[in-house]
Design a protein around this motif. Structure first.
Motif, mmCIF file in Angstrom:
data_model
loop_
_atom_site.group_PDB
_atom_site.id
_atom_site.type_symbol
_atom_site.label_atom_id
_atom_site.label_comp_id
_atom_site.label_asym_id
_atom_site.label_seq_id
_atom_site.Cartn_x
_atom_site.Cartn_y
_atom_site.Cartn_z
ATOM 1 N N THR A 20 -28.843 98.991 -17.786
ATOM 2 C CA THR A 20 -28.104 98.991 -16.680
ATOM 3 C C THR A 20 -28.877 99.066 -15.447
ATOM 4 O OG1 THR A 20 -26.363 100.156 -17.918
ATOM 5 C CG2 THR A 20 -26.113 100.289 -15.336
ATOM 6 N N LEU A 21 -30.106 99.854 -15.766
ATOM 7 C CA LEU A 21 -31.138 99.813 -14.479
ATOM 8 C C LEU A 21 -31.659 98.468 -14.191
ATOM 9 C CD1 LEU A 21 -32.662 101.889 -12.811
ATOM 10 C CD2 LEU A 21 -34.280 102.277 -14.523
ATOM 11 N N ALA A 22 -32.155 97.782 -15.314
ATOM 12 C CA ALA A 22 -32.569 96.290 -15.212
ATOM 13 C C ALA A 22 -31.484 95.493 -14.451
ATOM 14 C CB ALA A 22 -32.688 95.978 -16.500
ATOM 15 N N GLY A 51 -33.129 108.204 -5.775
ATOM 16 C CA GLY A 51 -33.383 107.209 -6.477
ATOM 17 C C GLY A 51 -34.045 105.942 -5.918
ATOM 18 N N TRP A 52 -34.646 105.061 -6.973
ATOM 19 C CA TRP A 52 -35.211 103.833 -6.395
ATOM 20 C C TRP A 52 -33.982 102.886 -5.777
ATOM 21 C CZ3 TRP A 52 -39.898 103.910 -4.767
ATOM 22 C CH2 TRP A 52 -40.962 104.760 -5.287
ATOM 23 N N GLU A 55 -28.729 106.707 -11.623
ATOM 24 C CA GLU A 55 -30.274 106.434 -11.676
ATOM 25 C C GLU A 55 -31.048 107.820 -11.089
ATOM 26 O OE1 GLU A 55 -33.996 105.123 -9.783
ATOM 27 O OE2 GLU A 55 -32.131 104.752 -8.518
ATOM 28 N N ALA A 56 -30.491 108.234 -10.052
ATOM 29 C CA ALA A 56 -31.172 109.540 -9.480
ATOM 30 C C ALA A 56 -30.980 110.713 -10.516
ATOM 31 C CB ALA A 56 -30.202 110.004 -8.172
ATOM 32 N N ASN A 57 -30.097 110.961 -11.480
ATOM 33 C CA ASN A 57 -29.982 112.066 -12.216
ATOM 34 C C ASN A 57 -30.632 111.769 -13.375
ATOM 35 O OD1 ASN A 57 -28.496 113.379 -10.433
ATOM 36 N ND2 ASN A 57 -26.560 112.609 -11.365
#
Length: 145
Positions: free
Chosen positions: A75-77, A32-33, A66-68
Motif C-alpha cells: 500500500t505504501l508503494a 509521515g512522508w 503511514e504516519a502510525n
C-alpha cells in the motif's frame, strides 16, 4: 541463498550501510512522508485520490496509517507511486555486521580475538583474514546464532 558465512560479503555490506547509517535516525516527519510530499507538491488529498482511484478520505486514511506505521509495504508503494515517488525499504545495522560476527564468534569460541580484527577494514589484510578464518573454524556456523 545458502546459509553460510561470507566475510567478504559482510564487509561489502558494511561499506554500503555506512552511508545510510549517517542519515538522521528519526528523520521521518511526524505526519509521515506521504502527507509531507503531497503538501509540498501543493496537491490536495482529492487530487491524489483521483490518481489512486480512491476518495480523498481514503487517501487521508492511508496517510494516517503511514504516519502510525501500520501501512503495508504494498500500500505504501501504491501511495508513493501516486506521488511519483519510490519506496526504499532496507535494514540498517546498529553495529557493523563484521563486528557482530566477530563478537559472537568470541562469545561462542571463548577465545579472545585481537582488536585488529574489529571492523570491516580488517578484511582487507591477508594476515588478519587468516587469523579470523582460523578462529571461525572453531565455531560451528549452525551454532553461531
Amino acid at each position: 541463498m545458502k546459509n553460510r558465512l561470507d566475510l567478504t560479503r559482510l564487509a561489502e555490506l558494511d561499506r554500503q550501510f555506512c552511508d545510510f547509517a549517517k542519515l538522521q535516525r528519526n528523520a521521518t516527519p511526524r505526519c509521515g512522508w506521504a502527507k509531507t510530499v503531497r503538501l509540498a507538491l501543493g496537491m490536495s488529498s482529492k487530487a491524489l485520490g483521483e490518481r489512486l482511484g480512491m476518495t480523498a478520505q481514503g487517501v487521508r486514511k492511508l496517510e494516517h496509517a503511514e504516519a502510525n506505521g501500520t501501512i503495508t509495504l504494498n500500500t505504501l508503494a501504491r501511495l508513493a507511486n501516486g506521488l511519483d515517488c519510490e519506496v526504499h525499504y532496507m535494514f540498517v545495522p546498529r553495529t557493523s555486521l563484521v563486528e557482530q560476527v566477530l563478537n559472537r564468534t568470541q562469545e561462542i569460541a571463548g577465545i579472545p580475538l585481537p582488536s585488529t580484527l574489529m571492523g570491516a577494514e580488517a578484511l582487507t589484510d591477508a594476515e588478519t583474514l587468516i587469523a579470523l578464518t582460523s578462529a571461525l573454524v572453531k565455531v560451528s556456523k549452525r551454532g553461531l546464532w
